[in-house]
Design an enzyme around this catalytic site. Structure first.
Site, short mmCIF file in Angstrom:
data_model
loop_
_atom_site.label_atom_id
_atom_site.label_comp_id
_atom_site.label_asym_id
_atom_site.label_seq_id
_atom_site.Cartn_x
_atom_site.Cartn_y
_atom_site.Cartn_z
CE1 TYR A 33 -4.31 -1.55 0.52
CE2 TYR A 33 -2.81 -3.30 1.15
CZ TYR A 33 -4.06 -2.89 0.74
OH TYR A 33 -5.06 -3.81 0.57
CE1 TYR A 43 -1.96 -7.21 1.66
CE2 TYR A 43 -3.31 -7.14 -0.31
CZ TYR A 43 -3.14 -6.90 1.04
OH TYR A 43 -4.17 -6.38 1.77
NE ARG A 73 -6.60 -10.32 3.59
CZ ARG A 73 -7.73 -9.62 3.44
NH1 ARG A 73 -7.67 -8.31 3.36
NH2 ARG A 73 -8.90 -10.22 3.34
CG HIS A 88 -8.25 -7.51 -1.10
ND1 HIS A 88 -7.21 -8.34 -0.72
CD2 HIS A 88 -8.09 -6.37 -0.38
CE1 HIS A 88 -6.48 -7.72 0.20
NE2 HIS A 88 -6.99 -6.53 0.42
CG HIS A 126 -9.29 -2.62 1.30
ND1 HIS A 126 -9.43 -3.10 2.58
CD2 HIS A 126 -8.14 -3.15 0.84
CE1 HIS A 126 -8.41 -3.87 2.87
NE2 HIS A 126 -7.60 -3.92 1.83
C1 BEZ Z 1 -5.57 -5.61 4.12
O1 BEZ Z 1 -5.16 -4.52 3.77
O2 BEZ Z 1 -6.33 -6.17 3.37
C2 BEZ Z 1 -5.15 -6.29 5.39
C3 BEZ Z 1 -3.82 -6.36 5.69
C4 BEZ Z 1 -3.43 -6.97 6.88
C5 BEZ Z 1 -4.38 -7.50 7.73
C6 BEZ Z 1 -5.72 -7.43 7.39
C7 BEZ Z 1 -6.11 -6.82 6.20
FE FE Z 2 -5.89 -5.16 1.57
#
Ligand code: BEZ
Ligand code: FE
Length: 301
Positions: free
Chosen positions: A156, A192, A213, A216, A218
């Site tokens: 990010y 990532y 993860r 996605h 957000h």
């Molecule tokens: C996220 O940005 O999606 C995320 C990153 C770390 C922990 C939970 C969500």
């Molecule tokens: Fe995220």
């Protein structure tokens, strides 16, 4: 003088909280003591293990900064964040499913024009997002929607040293038009790893868990008079959809992101490579709810 065994001690500790004036506070501390004591009894916790736990929590706190919240990460990998989300959203009516906010929401700035490229200067495959906000099948106009996602290396903007000087990228606020729609250009997100350079990373490594993860974007839809919707749209086909490190995937949030080979992209520019299209309808319902403070705002207070 009182002498307690491992059962009567629990009763005495609960008794010590008996005069807590606020009933909800009393319930929470009572249940916490019961669960913690039961954990110690059930596991016959050793002194070394308790020392380790205290050191782990100390290091978790020490890892926190204005832009890094290791306790949120711990809550996420233990499934507590999604459990709190689940017990607070037991009935959804027809509203879109919710998921974790994550630690990279920084609050948004001024609204951006529809169709804008939020990925200028960031390498990646072009993706166009077209989304709509509705309630009971009616479009919701003038609603702010915050959007943020990682780059194609999984970072990010707020994780990079350049953030202080260069400002936001791969994040923006849009306001829905009269048909509830908004659109923007960005890059296709990729899967990532969550940050692993702290105690939470050590926990994952020690328990043979991966930190990934699935890809996605957000979204936070915050319409006055409606329940705030904190959610993601996941990219169908991602290899980590069934093993998200923070347990945030829900079936209805997985969306087909279609590949296109047309020579002209939706913003009128010429395509030098395939491009992708994501579309989604966010359904919100009347009510109110908790919008978490962005991390940096909390740290600045
Ligand atoms: C996220 O940005 O999606 C995320 C990153 C770390 C922990 C939970 C969500
Ligand atoms: Fe995220």
């Amino acid at each position: 003088m009182s002498q307690f065994n491992d059962r009567t001690l629990t009763e005495q500790v609960l008794e010590s909280f008996a005069n807590t004036p606020d009933p909800r506070r009393k319930t929470l501390i009572t249940e916490l003591v019961l669960s913690l004591h039961e954990f110690v009894r059930k596991t016959n916790l050793t002194f070394e293990e308790w020392d380790f736990a205290i050191d782990f929590l100390t290091r978790t706190g020490q890892k926190c900064t204005a832009t890094r919240q290791e306790f949120i990460l711990l809550s996420d990998v233990l499934g507590v964040s999604m459990l709190v989300d689940a017990v607070n959203h037991r009935s959804r009516d027809d509203a879109t499913e919710t998921t974790v906010l994550g630690p990279f929401y920084v609050g948004e700035h001024k609204p951006m024009p529809h169709g804008i490229d939020i990925s200028v200067g960031i390498p990646g495959k072009p993706m166009f997002v077209n989304a709509r906000v509705t309630s009971l099948n009616e479009p919701l106009a003038n609603v702010p929607v915050d959007v943020w996602h990682a780059d194609d290396e999984g970072f990010y903007d707020s994780q990079k040293p350049s953030y202080e000087t260069q400002g936001a990228s791969l994040r923006a606020r849009f306001i829905t038009d009269s048909d509830g729609q908004f659109s923007f250009r960005t890059i296709l997100p990729c899967s990532y790893p969550i940050p692993t350079d702290g105690p939470v990373g050590q926990l994952l490594a020690a328990t043979n868990r991966h930190p990934m993860r699935p890809a996605h974007v957000h979204f936070l839809v915050n319409a006055p008079g409606f329940e705030p919707l904190i959610t993601h749209v996941f990219v169908e086909g991602d290899e980590y959809l069934n093993s998200d490190a923070v347990f945030g995937v829900k079936d209805e949030l997985v969306s087909k992101v279609e590949r296109h080979d047309d020579p002209i992209m939706p913003d009128g520019s010429r395509a030098s490579e395939p491009w992708y299209a994501m579309s989604y309808e966010f359904r919100v319902r009347r009510g109110s709810g908790h919008v978490p403070q962005p991390l940096m705002a909390v740290a600045a207070e």
